[in-house]
Design a protein around this motif. Structure first.
Motif, PDB file in Angstrom:
ATOM      1  N   THR A  46       0.829  -1.207   0.000  1.00  0.00           N
ATOM      2  CA  THR A  46       0.000   0.000   0.000  1.00  0.00           C
ATOM      3  C   THR A  46       0.864   1.258   0.000  1.00  0.00           C
ATOM      4  O   THR A  46       0.560   2.231  -0.695  1.00  0.00           O
ATOM      5  CB  THR A  46      -0.961  -0.024   1.208  1.00  0.00           C
ATOM      6  OG1 THR A  46      -1.830  -1.148   1.065  1.00  0.00           O
ATOM      7  CG2 THR A  46      -1.802   1.247   1.283  1.00  0.00           C
ATOM      8  N   GLU A  86      -7.305   0.550  -0.928  1.00  0.00           N
ATOM      9  CA  GLU A  86      -7.471  -0.646  -0.117  1.00  0.00           C
ATOM     10  C   GLU A  86      -8.884  -0.739   0.457  1.00  0.00           C
ATOM     11  O   GLU A  86      -9.538  -1.756   0.342  1.00  0.00           O
ATOM     12  CB  GLU A  86      -6.438  -0.619   1.001  1.00  0.00           C
ATOM     13  CG  GLU A  86      -6.050  -1.967   1.483  1.00  0.00           C
ATOM     14  CD  GLU A  86      -4.801  -1.913   2.370  1.00  0.00           C
ATOM     15  OE1 GLU A  86      -4.426  -0.812   2.829  1.00  0.00           O
ATOM     16  OE2 GLU A  86      -4.215  -2.974   2.592  1.00  0.00           O
ATOM     17  N   ASP A 162      -5.565  -2.051  -5.200  1.00  0.00           N
ATOM     18  CA  ASP A 162      -4.941  -2.470  -3.942  1.00  0.00           C
ATOM     19  C   ASP A 162      -5.837  -3.498  -3.245  1.00  0.00           C
ATOM     20  O   ASP A 162      -6.879  -3.152  -2.695  1.00  0.00           O
ATOM     21  CB  ASP A 162      -4.704  -1.245  -3.047  1.00  0.00           C
ATOM     22  CG  ASP A 162      -3.697  -1.533  -1.942  1.00  0.00           C
ATOM     23  OD1 ASP A 162      -3.257  -2.690  -1.813  1.00  0.00           O
ATOM     24  OD2 ASP A 162      -3.348  -0.584  -1.197  1.00  0.00           O
ATOM     25  N   GLU A 163      -5.411  -4.743  -3.281  1.00  0.00           N
ATOM     26  CA  GLU A 163      -6.123  -5.856  -2.649  1.00  0.00           C
ATOM     27  C   GLU A 163      -7.614  -5.873  -3.005  1.00  0.00           C
ATOM     28  O   GLU A 163      -8.475  -5.795  -2.116  1.00  0.00           O
ATOM     29  CB  GLU A 163      -5.963  -5.788  -1.117  1.00  0.00           C
ATOM     30  CG  GLU A 163      -4.497  -5.735  -0.689  1.00  0.00           C
ATOM     31  CD  GLU A 163      -4.026  -6.982   0.042  1.00  0.00           C
ATOM     32  OE1 GLU A 163      -4.737  -8.006  -0.005  1.00  0.00           O
ATOM     33  OE2 GLU A 163      -2.939  -6.925   0.630  1.00  0.00           O
TER      34      GLU A 163
HETATM   35 MG   LIG Z   1      -2.005  -2.882   2.059  1.00  0.00          MG
END
Ligand SMILES: [Mg+2]
Ligand SMILES: Nc1ncnc2c1ncn2[C@@H]1O[C@H](COP(=O)(O)OP(=O)(O)O)[C@@H](O)[C@H]1O
Length: 322
Positions: A46, A86, A162-163
């Motif tokens: 991140t 995220e 992000d994820e």
């Molecule tokens: Mg992360």
């Protein structure tokens, strides 16, 4: 591959006080490719992504997106880049199309092109039948697709996710993966995840990060080869008839064998070996087994697994203890 890289990161570092969350990393993401950015929690994914998306300046080093420097040309970078954070915040009281419209206006898009793009991105992200739904009524999977639709709205060549599958159930994960795979070619995608199977399935290239450093990069096949070359990760499975305890002890005692593990012990005993498993070792094993009078039914190689490699390089302590 002669395609120009769309994301170029050079010696990028982010320090929080004395702690280096990202420590001198360099990598490139080729145009039109889905690249996995893989690492355990706390690895620095991140932090890297926040520098790439101009949310945070690097302590040192550079990053360029579509040829533009994230620090000196952040407006142009943002134009070229769609970002799914995220924990993408959504306005729950808004309806899907209304939210996208609002986001488009924020980005300075004109009403006409927003309307057209809303149709396109909702179609692309399988949201066409949810356009009038309040976001609060959407499942987590649909909300995540909305986040991706939002990132795609201004039709940026580069997407940074992000994820994107965190918190989704298995069928939602499969759909999100399919969606991301569909974006390949149309967009360059950097996909961060701590889930290995995710990158194996959708990414042509994988960058593995751990404790702020790049630990390995290459195609999933190249990483598997590296894993096999280290002699670690490769496995030999034997099936033989005899007392499991004695078999395990005798095999584990051979110099070069790191581990002998009984997989099953019914009429026939199956044992998995790791360590140095070259041709000479196989001959030695066969001779030893024959001398003991254990009938050897099968000896087969089990491929090096990417999972093993990932665990080993991201957590050497755990691998040694295993
Ligand atoms: Mg992360
Ligand atoms: N604002 C901050 N201040 C201090 N440390 C931070 C901050 N943000 C992140 N970190 C630390 O930096 C490391 C990397 O975090 P992060 O980039 O979020 O990892 P990942 O996304 O790979 O899980 C972690 O050890 C985290 O605790």
């Amino acid at each position: 591959m002669s395609q120009p890289a769309e994301i170029v990161v050079e010696q990028l570092t982010k320090a929080y006080g004395k702690f280096l969350a990202v420590d001198n990393i360099s990598f490139a993401v080729p145009k039109g490719m889905v690249v996995g950015f893989l690492g355990p929690n706390g690895a620095g994914k991140t932090t890297t992504i926040r520098m790439l998306t101009c949310f945070m300046p690097p302590t040192s080093g550079t990053a360029r997106v579509g040829g533009f420097d994230v620090f000196h040309d952040s407006l142009k970078v943002r134009k070229n880049l769609g970002y799914l954070p995220e924990n993408a915040p959504l306005y729950l009281e808004m309806r899907v199309a209304e939210y996208l419209h609002f986001r488009g206006r924020l980005r300075g898009m004109d009403r006409g092109s927003i309307k057209k793009r809303i149709d396109e991105v909702t179609e692309l992200c399988w949201l066409s039948d949810r356009k009038r739904w309040p976001i609060s009524k959407l499942s987590k999977g649909y909300r995540q697709r909305l986040g991706i639709a939002d990132a795609l709205l201004h039709n940026p060549p580069v997407l940074v996710l992000d994820e994107p599958t965190v918190g989704l159930d298995p069928s939602q994960i499969r759909e999100t993966r399919k969606l991301i795979a569909n974006l390949a070619g149309l967009h360059t995608v950097l996909l961060s995840t701590h889930i290995l199977s995710e990158v194996e399935l959708v990414c042509r290239k994988v960058i593995i990060i751990g404790r702020g450093k790049i630990l390995a990069q290459g195609s999933p096949e190249e990483l598997k080869q590296q894993c096999a070359q280290r002699g670690s990760g490769a496995r030999l499975v034997l099936e033989l008839r005899g007392p499991a305890d004695q078999i395990r002890t005798a095999l584990a005692a051979l110099p070069g064998i790191e581990q002998a593990r009984i997989i099953s012990d019914n009429a026939v005993c199956a044992v998995e070996l790791s360590g140095k498993l070259d041709g000479a070792m196989r001959e030695q094993i066969a001779a030893m087994v024959q001398q003991r009078g254990w009938a050897l039914r099968e000896m087969r190689s089990a491929g090096a697994s990417l999972e093993e490699f990932f665990v080993q390089i991201t957590d050497p302590g755990a691998a040694a203890a295993a």
